[in-house]
Design an enzyme around this catalytic site. Structure first.
Site, PDB file in Angstrom:
ATOM      1  N   ARG A   1     -23.282 -73.104  65.879  1.00 36.53           N
ATOM      2  CA  ARG A   1     -22.153 -72.441  65.185  1.00 36.53           C
ATOM      3  C   ARG A   1     -22.484 -70.959  65.118  1.00 36.53           C
ATOM      4  O   ARG A   1     -23.506 -70.578  64.522  1.00 36.53           O
ATOM      5  CB  ARG A   1     -21.968 -73.010  63.785  1.00 36.53           C
TER       6      ARG A   1
ATOM      7  N   HIS B   1     -12.964 -74.437  67.635  1.00 40.95           N
ATOM      8  CA  HIS B   1     -13.701 -75.406  66.804  1.00 40.95           C
ATOM      9  C   HIS B   1     -13.351 -76.817  67.289  1.00 40.95           C
ATOM     10  O   HIS B   1     -12.677 -77.581  66.607  1.00 40.95           O
ATOM     11  CB  HIS B   1     -13.290 -75.208  65.340  1.00 40.95           C
TER      12      HIS B   1
ATOM     13  N   GLN C   1     -13.918 -80.204  65.198  1.00 46.57           N
ATOM     14  CA  GLN C   1     -12.942 -80.391  64.124  1.00 46.57           C
ATOM     15  C   GLN C   1     -11.675 -81.065  64.657  1.00 46.57           C
ATOM     16  O   GLN C   1     -11.137 -81.988  64.045  1.00 46.57           O
ATOM     17  CB  GLN C   1     -12.587 -79.027  63.520  1.00 46.57           C
TER      18      GLN C   1
ATOM     19  N   ASP D   1      -5.115 -73.844  57.358  1.00 44.60           N
ATOM     20  CA  ASP D   1      -6.516 -73.416  57.275  1.00 44.60           C
ATOM     21  C   ASP D   1      -6.527 -72.082  56.528  1.00 44.60           C
ATOM     22  O   ASP D   1      -5.466 -71.462  56.338  1.00 44.60           O
ATOM     23  CB  ASP D   1      -7.084 -73.259  58.699  1.00 44.60           C
TER      24      ASP D   1
ATOM     25  N   CYS E   1      -8.752 -78.337  57.554  1.00 42.88           N
ATOM     26  CA  CYS E   1     -10.121 -78.570  58.034  1.00 42.88           C
ATOM     27  C   CYS E   1     -11.146 -78.402  56.923  1.00 42.88           C
ATOM     28  O   CYS E   1     -12.251 -78.926  57.027  1.00 42.88           O
ATOM     29  CB  CYS E   1     -10.427 -77.657  59.209  1.00 42.88           C
TER      30      CYS E   1
ATOM     31  N   ARG F   1     -15.168 -86.235  60.624  1.00 41.77           N
ATOM     32  CA  ARG F   1     -16.085 -85.355  61.364  1.00 41.77           C
ATOM     33  C   ARG F   1     -17.324 -86.146  61.782  1.00 41.77           C
ATOM     34  O   ARG F   1     -17.801 -86.023  62.911  1.00 41.77           O
ATOM     35  CB  ARG F   1     -16.507 -84.164  60.486  1.00 41.77           C
TER      36      ARG F   1
HETATM   37  N1  NVA Z   1     -11.039 -70.954  60.520  1.00 38.71           N
HETATM   38  C1  NVA Z   1     -12.141 -71.275  59.634  1.00 38.71           C
HETATM   39  C2  NVA Z   1     -12.562 -72.688  59.849  1.00 38.71           C
HETATM   40  C3  NVA Z   1     -13.706 -73.129  58.978  1.00 38.71           C
HETATM   41  C4  NVA Z   1     -14.116 -74.533  59.244  1.00 38.71           C
HETATM   42  C5  NVA Z   1     -13.288 -70.306  59.861  1.00 38.71           C
HETATM   43  O1  NVA Z   1     -13.618 -70.029  61.027  1.00 38.71           O
HETATM   44  O2  NVA Z   1     -13.836 -69.818  58.878  1.00 38.71           O
HETATM   45  N1   CP Z   2     -14.430 -77.817  58.627  1.00 37.31           N
HETATM   46  C1   CP Z   2     -15.668 -77.296  58.760  1.00 37.31           C
HETATM   47  O1   CP Z   2     -16.157 -77.013  59.863  1.00 37.31           O
HETATM   48  O2   CP Z   2     -16.342 -77.160  57.577  1.00 37.31           O
HETATM   49  P1   CP Z   2     -17.721 -76.370  57.371  1.00 37.31           P
HETATM   50  O3   CP Z   2     -17.423 -74.919  57.647  1.00 37.31           O
HETATM   51  O4   CP Z   2     -18.111 -76.649  55.969  1.00 37.31           O
HETATM   52  O5   CP Z   2     -18.714 -76.901  58.369  1.00 37.31           O
END
Ligand code: NVA
Ligand code: CP
Length: 307
Positions: A105, A132, A135, A224, A264, A292
């Site tokens: 990540r 992502h 997800q 989101d 998400c 997940r």
């Molecule tokens: N769009 C959000 C998703 C988090 C799971 C982010 O990138 O922060």
């Molecule tokens: N939805 C998701 O990826 O959550 P986190 O950012 O907590 O991993």
């Protein structure tokens, strides 16, 4: 010579592979509920590289790897300084001598592609600024559980055109649904992906700036956060642009009467979604979060078994 598969985008899997992976995720979920073990990662150590915060991704990967018979290492920027102490390609080649697979990540999608290019082991995208995919596999598993189908439904994504939207646009190149992105003129998703989805011969994608029109007749409403990790400096500006795109009870009442609401998570309650919707009868966000675990166990199993 590459002798392994990666999962950097939903489109790394064919339509048949996505459907097979979803079936495996359901089977793994059932087996877990029956306390039956499946250990395709027996003896493997996987590296989980995190340059951003995480609850769901970190815990579901750690638990998932342990349940598949493997062991997970949580690696942050502090330890390896990826791309700083040495090139990403050198790090990828070294990590490949130790690990069975990598989940990463980070911010830059290109860095993940670079890591995958030089690694000899499966690499999984656990979120970048661009996409992502893990997800979205959990999302479509949830849609299947609730609606009984993964084709022929209408989904409206309401809010910022971000990494989640982009991964739904990638899924739209493989499955057959109608996707409406309800967002402002300044918060669009990657428009090349919109075009690719519409050219794929699978889903139909449209952009709609009127939130009520966008959700009309939708079976799934998805939202989101308005400002993603990596864009928190734009939070006020995004909130101004997206204020009209809040998923609240009034907006949900314009959709199909049996619609489900996905998020998400983490949610910023009171901004992109109200408490009333998050905790209300249409919300399936915690089933979605649970999935997940099952979806990622299926993805890892496919990657190690279909080299
Ligand atoms: N769009 C959000 C998703 C988090 C799971 C982010 O990138 O922060
Ligand atoms: N939805 C998701 O990826 O959550 P986190 O950012 O907590 O991993």
């Amino acid at each position: 010579m590459r002798n392994h598969r990666d999962f950097l985008a939903v489109t790394d899997f064919s339509r048949d592979e996505i459907i097979e992976t979803l079936a495996l995720a359901r089977e793994l979920k059932d087996r877990r509920n029956r306390h039956e073990e499946t250990r395709p990662l027996d003896g493997q150590v996987w590296g989980l590289i995190f340059h951003k915060a995480s609850l769901r991704t970190r815990i579901s990967f750690e638990v998932g790897i342990a349940e598949l018979g493997g062991h997970a290492l949580y690696i942050t920027e502090k330890e390896i300084e990826l791309g700083k102490r040495e090139t990403i390609s050198d790090a990828a080649q070294v990590l490949s001598r130790y690990l069975g697979g990598i989940m990463i990540r980070t911010f830059s999608h290109k860095d993940v592609e670079e890591l995958a290019k030089y690694a000899d082991i499966p690499v999984i995208n656990g979120l970048t600024d661009f996409s992502h995919p893990c997800q979205i596999m959990a999302d479509i598993q949830t849609v299947y559980e609730k609606l009984g189908r993964f084709d022929d439904f209408k989904i409206t994504y309401v809010g910022d055109g971000n990494n989640i939207t982009n991964s739904w646009l990638e899924l739209a190149q493989r499955l057959n649904f109608e996707l409406v992105v309800g967002t402002s003129e300044d918060t669009l998703p990657d428009m090349k992906l919109v075009e690719a989805a519409n050219k794929s011969g699978h889903s139909r994608v449209t952009i709609e700036h009127d939130p009520a029109k966008a959700v009309k007749g939708s079976h799934v409403i998805y939202t989101d956060v308005w400002a993603s990790m990596g864009q928190k400096d734009q939070a006020d500006e995004k909130a101004r642009k997206l204020r009209a795109f809040q998923v609240n009870e009034q907006l949900v009442s314009q959709a199909d009467k049996n619609c489900i609401v996905l998020h998400c998570l983490p949610a910023e309650r009171g901004k992109e979604i109200t408490d009333g919707v998050m905790d209300g009868p249409h919300s399936v966000v915690f089933d979605q979060a649970e999935n997940r675990l099952h979806a990622q166990k299926a993805i890892m199993t496919v990657l190690v078994e279909k080299q």
